[in-house]
Enzyme design. Structure first.
Site, PDB file in Angstrom:
ATOM      1  N   ASP A  92      -8.087 -25.706  50.807  1.00 37.40           N
ATOM      2  CA  ASP A  92      -7.846 -24.284  51.033  1.00 37.40           C
ATOM      3  C   ASP A  92      -9.142 -23.508  51.214  1.00 37.40           C
ATOM      4  O   ASP A  92      -9.175 -22.498  51.913  1.00 37.40           O
ATOM      5  CB  ASP A  92      -7.066 -23.686  49.847  1.00 37.40           C
ATOM      6  CG  ASP A  92      -5.703 -24.344  49.691  1.00 37.40           C
ATOM      7  OD1 ASP A  92      -5.077 -24.107  48.659  1.00 37.40           O
ATOM      8  OD2 ASP A  92      -5.288 -25.068  50.610  1.00 37.40           O
ATOM      9  N   PRO A 109      -0.352 -26.117  55.483  1.00 39.71           N
ATOM     10  CA  PRO A 109       0.857 -25.996  54.660  1.00 39.71           C
ATOM     11  C   PRO A 109       0.642 -25.500  53.237  1.00 39.71           C
ATOM     12  O   PRO A 109       1.561 -25.559  52.420  1.00 39.71           O
ATOM     13  CB  PRO A 109       1.379 -27.438  54.644  1.00 39.71           C
ATOM     14  CG  PRO A 109       0.124 -28.255  54.649  1.00 39.71           C
ATOM     15  CD  PRO A 109      -0.859 -27.498  55.527  1.00 39.71           C
ATOM     16  N   CYS A 110      -0.545 -24.975  52.902  1.00 40.18           N
ATOM     17  CA  CYS A 110      -0.835 -24.661  51.507  1.00 40.18           C
ATOM     18  C   CYS A 110       0.113 -23.629  50.906  1.00 40.18           C
ATOM     19  O   CYS A 110       0.344 -23.631  49.698  1.00 40.18           O
ATOM     20  CB  CYS A 110      -2.281 -24.196  51.339  1.00 40.18           C
ATOM     21  SG  CYS A 110      -2.721 -22.723  52.292  1.00 40.18           S
ATOM     22  N   GLN A 111       0.686 -22.741  51.719  1.00 32.71           N
ATOM     23  CA  GLN A 111       1.591 -21.715  51.201  1.00 32.71           C
ATOM     24  C   GLN A 111       3.049 -21.941  51.599  1.00 32.71           C
ATOM     25  O   GLN A 111       3.911 -21.124  51.284  1.00 32.71           O
ATOM     26  CB  GLN A 111       1.145 -20.331  51.686  1.00 32.71           C
ATOM     27  CG  GLN A 111      -0.176 -19.862  51.106  1.00 32.71           C
ATOM     28  CD  GLN A 111      -0.143 -19.773  49.590  1.00 32.71           C
ATOM     29  OE1 GLN A 111       0.856 -19.372  49.000  1.00 32.71           O
ATOM     30  NE2 GLN A 111      -1.229 -20.168  48.948  1.00 32.71           N
TER      31      GLN A 111
END
Length: 297
Positions: free
Chosen positions: A143, A238-240
């Site tokens: 991130d 795709p972190c969130q």
């Protein structure tokens, strides 16, 4: 982070076994396959694909169902041009989470309530800075790599014509191949896009960025190597995804007339969410979301 280190991180990440669809907005590999099967059943333009060679195949997924793909998706206009037009007319605004929504002059847009809520880091996306195009391949899923968005400007971003008329009856447009893989580390689907010009030549990274909302370029949407073929594409990080999907599902099920959303509906909800970042790439996600089926538990 290099591909080697990313592979090590993925190999060390335990495979999710118990469903957490409603609690965290994530999927097990089996649920990803089930949701993908339903997408293909409802939208036959999608299909499953295997890895280009066995060494790239993920053992937590069936060999013949490594990722989803739909080809030759039309993109008739540049998102960068659409944003300029909407901005000049005062028609676009960022909601509480930074997702771009239509501004009707009446305050918050009720249709986008389902994406409200704090991110995992408790922060909102940075303000639009219009990044300068670059073809450097980003090979990092961390991130922290996405905090450098403010260092870029895109004053030199070239605008293509929306479409080229070939004849009276044929309109040549950009097209995209769109892939959806399962990210074992984040436990969610991940979108990848490979673009082609009107003459079917591969688009450069700068050109593909023109078809994404500028707030996400080089921050959430970056140039990556597709893990199953090593092709250079753009990807939506795709972190969130899990956090946003949890909020969407919660609002859809708790709102007026809401019900339960089954795993089968996950991919349709997910693609509607992704459309906020790539609104001019017209993939098929028109199916209504069924809130009356079985739950994901």
């Amino acid at each position: 982070m290099t591909s080697f280190l990313k592979n090590v991180r993925e190999s060390l990440t335990p495979t999710l076994k118990q469903t957490a669809f409603l609690e965290r907005g994530v999927l097990t590999p089996e649920e990803f396959v089930k949701a993908g099967d339903e997408l293909i059943f409802k939208c036959p333009t999608w299909s499953w694909e295997a890895a280009s060679d066995e060494s790239k195949s993920r053992s937590h997924l069936p060999p013949n169902k490594q990722y989803l793909i739909t080809r030759n998706v039309p993109c008739k206009e540049r998102c960068s041009e659409m944003e300029k037009g909407a901005s000049s007319m005062g028609m676009m605004k960022a909601d509480a989470d930074g997702w771009m929504v239509e501004d009707d002059g009446q305050g918050e847009d009720e249709d986008f309530d389902f994406v409200e809520g704090e991110t995992d880091e408790g922060s909102k996306p940075a303000a639009t800075t219009h990044p300068a195009p670059t073809t450097t391949v980003v090979d990092d899923d961390d991130d922290d790599e996405y905090a450098d968005i403010a260092d870029f400007e895109d004053d030199n971003l070239a605008a293509d014509t929306a479409a080229l008329t070939v004849s009276d009856n044929i309109l040549a447009v950009r097209t995209y191949d769109m892939m959806i893989s399962y990210d074992k580390y984040y436990q969610t689907p991940r979108v990848w896009l490979s673009g082609y010009s009107e003459s079917r030549s591969p688009l450069t990274g700068e050109e593909m960025f023109e078809d994404c909302m500028s707030d996400y370029v080089k921050r959430t949407v970056t140039i990556e190597k597709f893990p199953y073929t090593s092709a250079v594409v753009i990807s939506i990080h795709p972190c969130q995804h899990g956090n946003v999907m949890k909020n969407i599902v919660s609002n859809l099920t708790q709102g007026e007339g809401g019900g339960e959303i089954g795993i089968e509906s996950y991919m349709f909800v997910f693609l509607k969410f992704v459309a906020s970042m790539i609104p001019t790439i017209n993939y098929d996600f028109t199916n209504a979301v069924d809130t009356g089926g079985a739950s994901g538990k």
